[in-house]
Design a protein around this motif. Structure first.
Motif, PDB file in Angstrom:
ATOM      1  N   ARG B 347       0.820  -1.219   0.000  1.00 33.46           N
ATOM      2  CA  ARG B 347       0.000   0.000   0.000  1.00 33.46           C
ATOM      3  C   ARG B 347       0.850   1.264   0.000  1.00 33.46           C
ATOM      4  NH1 ARG B 347      -5.147  -0.708   3.967  1.00 33.46           N
ATOM      5  NH2 ARG B 347      -5.610   1.375   3.210  1.00 33.46           N
ATOM      6  N   HIS B 348       2.011   1.200   0.651  1.00 33.31           N
ATOM      7  CA  HIS B 348       2.836   2.405   0.787  1.00 33.31           C
ATOM      8  C   HIS B 348       3.299   2.941  -0.564  1.00 33.31           C
ATOM      9  CE1 HIS B 348       5.540  -1.005   0.453  1.00 33.31           C
ATOM     10  NE2 HIS B 348       6.469  -0.169   0.042  1.00 33.31           N
ATOM     11  N   LYS B 349       3.345   2.085  -1.571  1.00 34.57           N
ATOM     12  CA  LYS B 349       3.848   2.521  -2.884  1.00 34.57           C
ATOM     13  C   LYS B 349       2.762   3.111  -3.776  1.00 34.57           C
ATOM     14  CE  LYS B 349       7.713   0.866  -4.974  1.00 34.57           C
ATOM     15  NZ  LYS B 349       8.599   0.114  -5.759  1.00 34.57           N
ATOM     16  N   VAL B 350       1.497   2.916  -3.375  1.00 34.90           N
ATOM     17  CA  VAL B 350       0.398   3.223  -4.297  1.00 34.90           C
ATOM     18  C   VAL B 350      -0.293   4.523  -3.908  1.00 34.90           C
ATOM     19  CG1 VAL B 350      -1.819   2.402  -5.201  1.00 34.90           C
ATOM     20  CG2 VAL B 350       0.059   0.784  -4.776  1.00 34.90           C
ATOM     21  N   ILE B 351      -0.510   5.370  -4.911  1.00 32.85           N
ATOM     22  CA  ILE B 351      -1.302   6.582  -4.698  1.00 32.85           C
ATOM     23  C   ILE B 351      -2.574   6.443  -5.533  1.00 32.85           C
ATOM     24  CG2 ILE B 351      -1.399   9.081  -5.004  1.00 32.85           C
ATOM     25  CD1 ILE B 351       1.675   9.048  -4.703  1.00 32.85           C
ATOM     26  N   ARG B 352      -3.679   6.504  -4.859  1.00 36.36           N
ATOM     27  CA  ARG B 352      -4.957   6.383  -5.566  1.00 36.36           C
ATOM     28  C   ARG B 352      -5.475   7.753  -5.970  1.00 36.36           C
ATOM     29  NH1 ARG B 352      -8.898   2.507  -2.141  1.00 36.36           N
ATOM     30  NH2 ARG B 352      -7.540   0.713  -1.797  1.00 36.36           N
ATOM     31  N   VAL B 353      -6.074   7.800  -7.155  1.00 37.16           N
ATOM     32  CA  VAL B 353      -6.787   9.012  -7.574  1.00 37.16           C
ATOM     33  C   VAL B 353      -8.193   8.552  -7.946  1.00 37.16           C
ATOM     34  CG1 VAL B 353      -6.874  10.930  -9.204  1.00 37.16           C
ATOM     35  CG2 VAL B 353      -4.652   9.991  -8.496  1.00 37.16           C
ATOM     36  N   ASN B 354      -9.178   8.993  -7.218  1.00 40.38           N
ATOM     37  CA  ASN B 354     -10.520   8.455  -7.426  1.00 40.38           C
ATOM     38  C   ASN B 354     -11.582   9.538  -7.502  1.00 40.38           C
ATOM     39  OD1 ASN B 354      -9.128   6.388  -5.127  1.00 40.38           O
ATOM     40  ND2 ASN B 354      -9.895   5.486  -7.020  1.00 40.38           N
ATOM     41  N   ARG B 355     -12.571   9.258  -8.298  1.00 42.55           N
ATOM     42  CA  ARG B 355     -13.836   9.967  -8.149  1.00 42.55           C
ATOM     43  C   ARG B 355     -14.936   9.055  -8.666  1.00 42.55           C
ATOM     44  NH1 ARG B 355     -13.768  15.561 -11.177  1.00 42.55           N
ATOM     45  NH2 ARG B 355     -15.755  15.737 -10.080  1.00 42.55           N
ATOM     46  N   ALA B 356     -16.088   9.159  -8.031  1.00 36.86           N
ATOM     47  CA  ALA B 356     -17.197   8.279  -8.402  1.00 36.86           C
ATOM     48  C   ALA B 356     -18.479   9.082  -8.392  1.00 36.86           C
ATOM     49  CB  ALA B 356     -17.284   7.098  -7.434  1.00 36.86           C
ATOM     50  N   ASP B 357     -18.415  10.246  -9.059  1.00 37.39           N
ATOM     51  CA  ASP B 357     -19.581  11.127  -9.093  1.00 37.39           C
ATOM     52  C   ASP B 357     -20.055  11.359 -10.520  1.00 37.39           C
ATOM     53  OD1 ASP B 357     -17.470  12.549 -10.064  1.00 37.39           O
ATOM     54  OD2 ASP B 357     -17.625  14.238  -8.682  1.00 37.39           O
ATOM     55  N   GLY B 358     -19.549  10.545 -11.455  1.00 39.36           N
ATOM     56  CA  GLY B 358     -20.007  10.681 -12.829  1.00 39.36           C
ATOM     57  C   GLY B 358     -19.208  11.670 -13.650  1.00 39.36           C
ATOM     58  N   GLU B 359     -18.165  12.235 -13.078  1.00 35.92           N
ATOM     59  CA  GLU B 359     -17.278  13.113 -13.847  1.00 35.92           C
ATOM     60  C   GLU B 359     -15.980  12.364 -14.121  1.00 35.92           C
ATOM     61  OE1 GLU B 359     -17.487  16.309 -15.144  1.00 35.92           O
ATOM     62  OE2 GLU B 359     -19.632  16.049 -14.741  1.00 35.92           O
ATOM     63  N   MET B 360     -15.349  12.710 -15.240  1.00 43.94           N
ATOM     64  CA  MET B 360     -14.090  12.055 -15.568  1.00 43.94           C
ATOM     65  C   MET B 360     -12.952  12.560 -14.690  1.00 43.94           C
ATOM     66  SD  MET B 360     -13.965  11.679 -19.661  1.00 43.94           S
ATOM     67  CE  MET B 360     -12.325  10.997 -19.555  1.00 43.94           C
ATOM     68  N   ILE B 361     -11.916  11.765 -14.614  1.00 39.18           N
ATOM     69  CA  ILE B 361     -10.718  12.195 -13.911  1.00 39.18           C
ATOM     70  C   ILE B 361      -9.896  13.041 -14.876  1.00 39.18           C
ATOM     71  CG2 ILE B 361      -8.522  11.359 -12.977  1.00 39.18           C
ATOM     72  CD1 ILE B 361     -10.142   9.120 -11.673  1.00 39.18           C
ATOM     73  N   SER B 362      -9.613  14.264 -14.477  1.00 37.32           N
ATOM     74  CA  SER B 362      -8.902  15.170 -15.378  1.00 37.32           C
ATOM     75  C   SER B 362      -7.402  14.921 -15.288  1.00 37.32           C
ATOM     76  CB  SER B 362      -9.204  16.621 -14.989  1.00 37.32           C
ATOM     77  OG  SER B 362      -8.702  16.843 -13.676  1.00 37.32           O
ATOM     78  N   PRO B 363      -6.662  15.317 -16.342  1.00 36.03           N
ATOM     79  CA  PRO B 363      -5.197  15.234 -16.258  1.00 36.03           C
ATOM     80  C   PRO B 363      -4.675  15.987 -15.033  1.00 36.03           C
ATOM     81  CG  PRO B 363      -5.883  15.675 -18.504  1.00 36.03           C
ATOM     82  CD  PRO B 363      -7.118  15.752 -17.663  1.00 36.03           C
ATOM     83  N   GLN B 364      -5.350  17.112 -14.699  1.00 36.25           N
ATOM     84  CA  GLN B 364      -4.876  17.913 -13.558  1.00 36.25           C
ATOM     85  C   GLN B 364      -4.943  17.117 -12.251  1.00 36.25           C
ATOM     86  OE1 GLN B 364      -3.385  20.961 -13.897  1.00 36.25           O
ATOM     87  NE2 GLN B 364      -2.832  20.533 -11.762  1.00 36.25           N
ATOM     88  N   MET B 365      -6.012  16.342 -12.080  1.00 34.55           N
ATOM     89  CA  MET B 365      -6.120  15.537 -10.851  1.00 34.55           C
ATOM     90  C   MET B 365      -4.940  14.575 -10.742  1.00 34.55           C
ATOM     91  SD  MET B 365     -10.141  14.447 -10.555  1.00 34.55           S
ATOM     92  CE  MET B 365      -9.906  13.459  -9.074  1.00 34.55           C
ATOM     93  N   ILE B 366      -4.553  14.034 -11.894  1.00 33.86           N
ATOM     94  CA  ILE B 366      -3.437  13.078 -11.882  1.00 33.86           C
ATOM     95  C   ILE B 366      -2.123  13.821 -11.657  1.00 33.86           C
ATOM     96  CG2 ILE B 366      -2.231  11.300 -13.226  1.00 33.86           C
ATOM     97  CD1 ILE B 366      -4.968  10.825 -14.654  1.00 33.86           C
ATOM     98  N   LEU B 367      -2.018  15.003 -12.295  1.00 31.85           N
ATOM     99  CA  LEU B 367      -0.803  15.816 -12.085  1.00 31.85           C
ATOM    100  C   LEU B 367      -0.634  16.172 -10.613  1.00 31.85           C
ATOM    101  CD1 LEU B 367      -0.791  18.255 -15.144  1.00 31.85           C
ATOM    102  CD2 LEU B 367       0.932  16.514 -14.585  1.00 31.85           C
ATOM    103  N   ASP B 368      -1.756  16.506  -9.981  1.00 29.17           N
ATOM    104  CA  ASP B 368      -1.695  16.841  -8.554  1.00 29.17           C
ATOM    105  C   ASP B 368      -1.159  15.655  -7.755  1.00 29.17           C
ATOM    106  OD1 ASP B 368      -2.713  19.294  -9.180  1.00 29.17           O
ATOM    107  OD2 ASP B 368      -4.763  18.860  -8.489  1.00 29.17           O
ATOM    108  N   ALA B 369      -1.614  14.478  -8.131  1.00 31.32           N
ATOM    109  CA  ALA B 369      -1.143  13.282  -7.422  1.00 31.32           C
ATOM    110  C   ALA B 369       0.335  13.041  -7.698  1.00 31.32           C
ATOM    111  CB  ALA B 369      -1.963  12.069  -7.851  1.00 31.32           C
ATOM    112  N   LEU B 370       0.748  13.338  -8.938  1.00 31.51           N
ATOM    113  CA  LEU B 370       2.165  13.142  -9.287  1.00 31.51           C
ATOM    114  C   LEU B 370       3.045  14.100  -8.478  1.00 31.51           C
ATOM    115  CD1 LEU B 370       1.889  12.782 -13.176  1.00 31.51           C
ATOM    116  CD2 LEU B 370       2.418  10.970 -11.531  1.00 31.51           C
ATOM    117  N   GLU B 371       2.518  15.299  -8.248  1.00 34.75           N
ATOM    118  CA  GLU B 371       3.250  16.275  -7.432  1.00 34.75           C
ATOM    119  C   GLU B 371       3.620  15.670  -6.080  1.00 34.75           C
ATOM    120  OE1 GLU B 371       4.076  19.701  -7.844  1.00 34.75           O
ATOM    121  OE2 GLU B 371       3.821  19.091  -9.948  1.00 34.75           O
ATOM    122  N   GLY B 372       2.645  15.000  -5.497  1.00 36.30           N
ATOM    123  CA  GLY B 372       2.861  14.448  -4.152  1.00 36.30           C
ATOM    124  C   GLY B 372       3.631  13.148  -4.148  1.00 36.30           C
ATOM    125  N   ALA B 373       3.892  12.592  -5.351  1.00 37.52           N
ATOM    126  CA  ALA B 373       4.452  11.244  -5.392  1.00 37.52           C
ATOM    127  C   ALA B 373       5.941  11.223  -5.034  1.00 37.52           C
ATOM    128  CB  ALA B 373       4.264  10.652  -6.775  1.00 37.52           C
TER     129      ALA B 373
END
Ligand SMILES: Cc1ncc(C[n+]2csc(CCOP(=O)(O)OP(=O)(O)O)c2C)c(N)n1
Ligand code: SF4
Ligand SMILES: [Mg+2]
Lengths: 290, 373
Positions: B347-373
């Motif tokens: 688990r320590h190696k994995v960063i999840r990016v999730n949403r389940a509200d019917g909207e797509m995951i934007s590149p920005q959401m993933i970029l934000d996660a990459l920032e923290g990686a």
């Protein structure tokens, strides 16, 4: 007559599958015998017969018989049979179901197969109970009877299988009982010969569950009840309506001519093919059309 | 080669036709309905059969029946219908009947959001039916992949005698994209193995070198028994442990021994990556965009796009995890395939990016996660 000379022998998977799972005295085997005699009389090649069934004591029938046999899921046999028949129209597809199988969980498929008038032969073995699961009430359990799930008496009215089939669009509907084994095979023969959705209700009994819970005696006693409580269609017509309602009416109850689904779908294919040549269509593929 | 604008659902229909599908049974449901409508129009031109059944349970049943009768068969649905099909997915796995089930996902549970994208059926596709069973699940990211993977789904179904599930995102199903139409005769099509042994020797569920028994159709002179009960090599019901266990082992082996063939994925920039995104479906497109942007800023980001999500590509993920410090798993659900990645790499190696509200995951959401990686 030696065992191997019996008509049934040639149609049974004798080496592997016997003895069968049914209780001694059960009526399901009589329906199996009637079905074999009907197929034998018509002279169908075993390769050209497919037997499809659902789940239940009745649904176990195909495994004993040397045809193309498909034992499906509870209630859905007619839907499987529909796909099989459409893929292999030359097959005589015969569907064996219990009353719960055909009319409770499978009720929707049953009325729609009838409405569609697809060329299948549906044999419903009506023992008025869920036999396999130990005697719970089914859609044909009589009012006031006791079952494993109606310990205080059953308060739902039963479905009349044949009347339901007629209303839904079946082209051939007949009823007999396992006491009238010879009559039963004649009706099954007619049903198989009929092109269109045909239904044979084979009234049976389950002495092991329903019989025991309602103190109806042995299988022989229940068999005798089928004899005493049933009348032919001709005899029924002479009865007062109240008397008739108490009886199991036997015979061909409905027989009409209507184009079957496969014949009609063939017209769809012809109309579609008239719009384009199949080879050209495939060559053009998704890019080159419209 | 002709080029045209094509919708994802339409591409599925064309892929099916190209693969040799000649039977479709289904029940209308958004966002999958275009597949049914398209095939009701096109299949009869080839003498094929379209039938609208009374529900999804019947639809998959009819497909299995048609497949037993020798036709390649497909059904398509969305969440509520996919839930109804589960019993028969298990039946097809048990009876080893080739068929293709398309699920154009909507936001669930229940009626949910019929026209919103979601990747919520990932676990249901794997475990929705009861009992242990092997399954193959494919997942396109674009319209042309929807075509290709539909062909692959049929090929796998036929080759391995198994149900194959094709999961689509609503946005892939409904999107229109440039489609380069391949000449149909160049498409590689696999048909199930038949047999020429004398009928009395034929074993419908016997052992073979590939672990896949040949499957002649009903009506071809091979009379045999098919059941959803545990069965012996002849297809007859059995309760013998020495017949049940070999069956379980064989049906799992027939998939697990052919992973090189079955596991489809694409690796990009993984060799030098500090962080690797593992994504599938439409989310993989956002992920690719995020990767490109990150690399413009000299971040060593790689991407693995999964086309086969089940069986899960365990060895590949473990190999990637040896290269990368972190794995980012974006999903339009609350974290389903991330569970698999976490199981394999910790688990320590994995960063999840999730949403389940019917909207797509934007590149920005993933970029934000990459920032923290
Ligand atoms: C989906 C599903 N629900 C329930 C069952 C359990 N079950 C097996 S047979 C049966 C009823 C059988 O009754 P019937 O169809 O009348 O056949 P019979 O045994 O009386 O011949 C039930 C409820 C099942 N196998 N599958
Ligand atoms: S439980 Fe009833 S229906 Fe089932 S085999 Fe026994 S007698 Fe027949
Ligand atoms: Mg019953």
């Amino acid at each position: 007559m030696a065992r191997s000379e019996h008509t049934a022998y040639a149609y049974l998977r004798t080496t592997k599958k016997f003895p069968n799972i049914w209780c001694a005295g059960c009526g399901i085997g009589i329906v199996m015998g009637a079905l074999i005699r009907a197929i034998d009389r018509i002279g169908l090649d075993k390769d050209d017969v497919a037997l499809v069934s659902g789940i239940g004591c009745s649904g176990r029938m195909p495994v004993y018989m040397d045809f193309n046999t498909l034992h499906t899921t509870h209630g859905r046999a007619l839907a499987f049979a529909t796909g099989l028949k459409l893929a292999q129209p030359k097959l005589h597809v015969i569907v064996v179901m219990g009353d719960g199988d055909a009319l409770a969980i499978g009720g929707n498929h049953f009325i729609h197969a009838a409405r569609r008038n697809i060329d299948l032969t549906a044999i419903v073995i009506n023992n008025s109970i869920y036999g396999m699961t130990g005697g719970q009430y089914s859609p044909t359990t009589p009012l006031e009877s006791r079952t494993a799930t109606a310990p205080y008496g059953h308060v739902e009215p039963p479905f009349p299988i044949c009347e339901l089939s007629i209303a839904a669009g079946a082209t051939f509907v007949a009823r007999s009982t396992v006491y009238h084994a010879i009559e039963l095979d004649k009706l099954i023969e007619k049903a198989i010969r009929k092109v269109g959705f045909s239904v044979v209700e084979a009234v049976s009994y389950c002495h092991t569950t329903y019989g025991r819970m309602n103190k109806l005696g042995s299988s022989v006693d229940m068999m005798r009840m089928l004899k005493d409580h049933s009348v032919t269609l001709a005899a029924a017509e002479k009865l007062m309506p109240e008397e008739r309602a108490m009886k199991i009416v036997r015979g061909v109850l409905h027989d009409v001519e209507k184009p079957d689904y496969i014949t009609l779908y063939q017209q769809v294919i012809e109309r579609a093919k008239a719009t384009i040549d199949g080879k050209e269509f495939l060559r053009a593929g998704p890019g080159g059309l419209e | 080669m002709t080029v045209r604008l094509m919708q994802g659902n339409e591409a599925v229909g064309w892929g099916a036709i190209a693969a040799g599908c000649r039977f479709y049974a289904g029940y209308p449901i958004t966002p999958s309905t275009e597949i049914a409508e398209m095939l009701s129009r096109e299949l009869p031109k080839l003498g094929g059969i379209f039938i609208q059944m009374e529900d999804e349970i019947a639809s998959l049943a009819a497909c299995i029946g048609a497949s037993v009768g020798g036709l390649k068969a497909m059904t398509a649905t969305s969440g509520p219908g996919f839930s109804l099909m589960q019993e028969h997915i298990g039946y097809a796995a048990m009876a080893e009947v080739p068929c293709v089930i398309v699920d154009v996902q909507r936001l669930g549970p229940s009626t949910g959001q019929p026209t919103s994208p979601s990747q919520g059926d990932v676990m249901q596709a794997r475990w929705g039916t009861h009992g242990d069973h092997p399954i193959i699940v494919l997942y396109p990211t674009s319209v042309s992949e929807a075509f290709d993977l539909t062909v692959t789904a049929f090929n796998f179904a036929e080759k391995y005698r198994t149900p194959v599930i094709l999961l689509l995102d609503e946005v892939v199903g409904h999107m229109r994209e440039r489609f380069e139409s391949p000449p149909l005769e160049e498409i590689q099509v696999i048909d199930r193995m038949g047999t020429d042994v004398p009928p009395e020797w034929y074993k419908p569920f016997g052992d073979t070198i590939s672990d896949v028994p040949p499957m002649p159709s009903f009506g071809s002179g091979y009379r045999y028994h098919i059941t959803g009960l545990y069965h012996d090599p002849m297809g007859y019901p059995t309760q013998r442990l020495d017949e049940i266990n070999p069956w379980i082992e064989r049906v799992h082996r027939k998939i697990n021994n052919h992973l090189e063939d079955i596991l489809l994925y694409r690796e990009e920039n993984v060799e030098d990556a500090n962080v690797v995104i593992v994504a599938y479906g439409a989310t993989a497109r956002s992920a690719r965009h995020a990767m490109k942007l990150a690399r413009q800023h000299r971040h060593h980001v790689g991407l693995v796009t999964l086309y086969t999500i089940w069986p899960f590509p365990e060895e590949m993920i473990q190999r990637v995890a040896r290269i990368a410090r972190r794995i980012v798993v974006p999903e339009m659900n609350l974290g389903q395939l991330a569970l698999e990645v976490e199981r394999l790499v910790g688990r320590h190696k994995v960063i999840r990016v999730n949403r389940a509200d019917g909207e797509m995951i934007s590149p920005q959401m993933i970029l934000d996660a990459l920032e923290g990686a």
